[in-house]
Design a protein around this motif. Structure first.
Motif, PDB file in Angstrom:
ATOM      1  N   PHE A  52      71.060  15.587  35.168  1.00 17.92           N
ATOM      2  CA  PHE A  52      70.495  16.538  34.207  1.00 17.92           C
ATOM      3  C   PHE A  52      68.976  16.531  34.235  1.00 17.92           C
ATOM      4  O   PHE A  52      68.344  17.565  34.090  1.00 17.92           O
ATOM      5  N   SER A  53      68.361  15.380  34.422  1.00 20.47           N
ATOM      6  CA  SER A  53      66.905  15.294  34.405  1.00 20.47           C
ATOM      7  C   SER A  53      66.283  16.015  35.595  1.00 20.47           C
ATOM      8  O   SER A  53      65.102  16.327  35.571  1.00 20.47           O
ATOM      9  N   GLN A  54      67.074  16.282  36.620  1.00 21.24           N
ATOM     10  CA  GLN A  54      66.568  16.971  37.802  1.00 21.24           C
ATOM     11  C   GLN A  54      66.586  18.491  37.650  1.00 21.24           C
ATOM     12  O   GLN A  54      66.017  19.198  38.471  1.00 21.24           O
ATOM     13  N   LEU A  55      67.232  18.984  36.611  1.00 19.50           N
ATOM     14  CA  LEU A  55      67.342  20.417  36.400  1.00 19.50           C
ATOM     15  C   LEU A  55      66.046  20.981  35.832  1.00 19.50           C
ATOM     16  O   LEU A  55      65.378  20.340  35.031  1.00 19.50           O
ATOM     17  N   SER A  56      65.712  22.204  36.225  1.00 17.59           N
ATOM     18  CA  SER A  56      64.582  22.885  35.598  1.00 17.59           C
ATOM     19  C   SER A  56      64.983  23.256  34.172  1.00 17.59           C
ATOM     20  O   SER A  56      66.172  23.217  33.817  1.00 17.59           O
ATOM     21  N   PHE A  57      64.019  23.625  33.367  1.00 21.96           N
ATOM     22  CA  PHE A  57      64.317  24.039  32.000  1.00 21.96           C
ATOM     23  C   PHE A  57      65.309  25.194  32.010  1.00 21.96           C
ATOM     24  O   PHE A  57      66.281  25.201  31.258  1.00 21.96           O
TER      25      PHE A  57
ATOM     26  N   ALA B 182      62.759  18.389  24.759  1.00 16.33           N
ATOM     27  CA  ALA B 182      61.690  17.531  25.270  1.00 16.33           C
ATOM     28  C   ALA B 182      60.774  18.304  26.210  1.00 16.33           C
ATOM     29  O   ALA B 182      59.547  18.156  26.159  1.00 16.33           O
ATOM     30  N   ARG B 183      61.357  19.139  27.044  1.00 20.79           N
ATOM     31  CA  ARG B 183      60.527  19.932  27.962  1.00 20.79           C
ATOM     32  C   ARG B 183      59.685  20.951  27.209  1.00 20.79           C
ATOM     33  O   ARG B 183      58.537  21.191  27.559  1.00 20.79           O
ATOM     34  N   LEU B 184      60.242  21.557  26.167  1.00 19.43           N
ATOM     35  CA  LEU B 184      59.470  22.492  25.356  1.00 19.43           C
ATOM     36  C   LEU B 184      58.332  21.778  24.636  1.00 19.43           C
ATOM     37  O   LEU B 184      57.213  22.293  24.569  1.00 19.43           O
ATOM     38  N   ALA B 185      58.594  20.605  24.106  1.00 21.03           N
ATOM     39  CA  ALA B 185      57.554  19.828  23.418  1.00 21.03           C
ATOM     40  C   ALA B 185      56.436  19.449  24.385  1.00 21.03           C
ATOM     41  O   ALA B 185      55.256  19.521  24.038  1.00 21.03           O
ATOM     42  N   ALA B 186      56.800  19.060  25.596  1.00 20.96           N
ATOM     43  CA  ALA B 186      55.800  18.702  26.599  1.00 20.96           C
ATOM     44  C   ALA B 186      54.960  19.921  26.983  1.00 20.96           C
ATOM     45  O   ALA B 186      53.740  19.821  27.135  1.00 20.96           O
ATOM     46  N   ALA B 187      55.607  21.067  27.119  1.00 22.96           N
ATOM     47  CA  ALA B 187      54.876  22.287  27.462  1.00 22.96           C
ATOM     48  C   ALA B 187      53.933  22.679  26.328  1.00 22.96           C
ATOM     49  O   ALA B 187      52.783  23.058  26.561  1.00 22.96           O
ATOM     50  N   GLN B 188      54.396  22.569  25.100  1.00 24.67           N
ATOM     51  CA  GLN B 188      53.562  22.919  23.960  1.00 24.67           C
ATOM     52  C   GLN B 188      52.359  21.989  23.864  1.00 24.67           C
ATOM     53  O   GLN B 188      51.259  22.423  23.522  1.00 24.67           O
ATOM     54  N   ALA B 189      52.535  20.735  24.182  1.00 21.71           N
ATOM     55  CA  ALA B 189      51.432  19.781  24.129  1.00 21.71           C
ATOM     56  C   ALA B 189      50.361  20.103  25.161  1.00 21.71           C
ATOM     57  O   ALA B 189      49.191  19.755  24.971  1.00 21.71           O
ATOM     58  N   ARG B 190      50.727  20.770  26.240  1.00 18.11           N
ATOM     59  CA  ARG B 190      49.759  21.127  27.281  1.00 18.11           C
ATOM     60  C   ARG B 190      48.981  22.393  26.952  1.00 18.11           C
ATOM     61  O   ARG B 190      47.960  22.671  27.569  1.00 18.11           O
ATOM     62  N   ILE B 191      49.487  23.164  26.012  1.00 21.94           N
ATOM     63  CA  ILE B 191      48.808  24.408  25.651  1.00 21.94           C
ATOM     64  C   ILE B 191      47.541  24.070  24.888  1.00 21.94           C
ATOM     65  O   ILE B 191      47.535  23.239  24.007  1.00 21.94           O
TER      66      ILE B 191
ATOM     67  N   PRO C 158      43.243  20.861  21.616  1.00 22.21           N
ATOM     68  CA  PRO C 158      44.713  20.881  21.655  1.00 22.21           C
ATOM     69  C   PRO C 158      45.294  21.954  20.732  1.00 22.21           C
ATOM     70  O   PRO C 158      44.708  22.278  19.705  1.00 22.21           O
ATOM     71  N   PHE C 159      46.414  22.459  21.151  1.00 22.69           N
ATOM     72  CA  PHE C 159      47.142  23.447  20.358  1.00 22.69           C
ATOM     73  C   PHE C 159      47.607  22.801  19.057  1.00 22.69           C
ATOM     74  O   PHE C 159      48.125  21.701  19.050  1.00 22.69           O
ATOM     75  N   ASP C 160      47.390  23.483  17.944  1.00 29.51           N
ATOM     76  CA  ASP C 160      47.855  22.981  16.651  1.00 29.51           C
ATOM     77  C   ASP C 160      49.309  23.364  16.453  1.00 29.51           C
ATOM     78  O   ASP C 160      49.666  24.521  16.597  1.00 29.51           O
TER      79      ASP C 160
END
Length: 81
Positions: free
Chosen positions: A7-12, A52-61, A77-79
């Motif tokens: 599962f961890s190898q799958l894209s979002f 988790a992937r969405l949270a990581a993406a949001q943290a990069r914005i 950083p994005f609020d």
């Protein structure tokens, strides 16, 4: 269905598609109880991975900060509100 370790190898997008397939299968009511329990467990892991992937993406914005003169002054950083 992909093994849980993969599962961890799958894209979002792939994880989301698999999650949608699992939800559809569960909603159809066609799965036997044992299969439904397994599907639910897989779906929960996929859901957690997607979150988790969405949270990581949001943290990069980042958002652009504007100085007193109205010109871009840098980024911050994005609020998350």
């Amino acid at each position: 269905m992909v093994e849980e370790a993969d599962f961890s190898q799958l894209s979002f997008e792939e994880a989301l598609r698999r999650l949608e397939t699992i939800v559809g299968r569960l909603e159809s009511g066609d799965a036997a109880l044992d299969e439904a329990i397994g599907l639910y467990a897989q779906g929960d892991k996929l859901r957690a991975q997607c979150e988790a992937r969405l949270a990581a993406a949001q943290a990069r914005i980042e958002k652009i900060s504007v100085g007193g003169d109205g010109r871009p002054a840098g980024t911050m950083p994005f609020d998350v509100d």
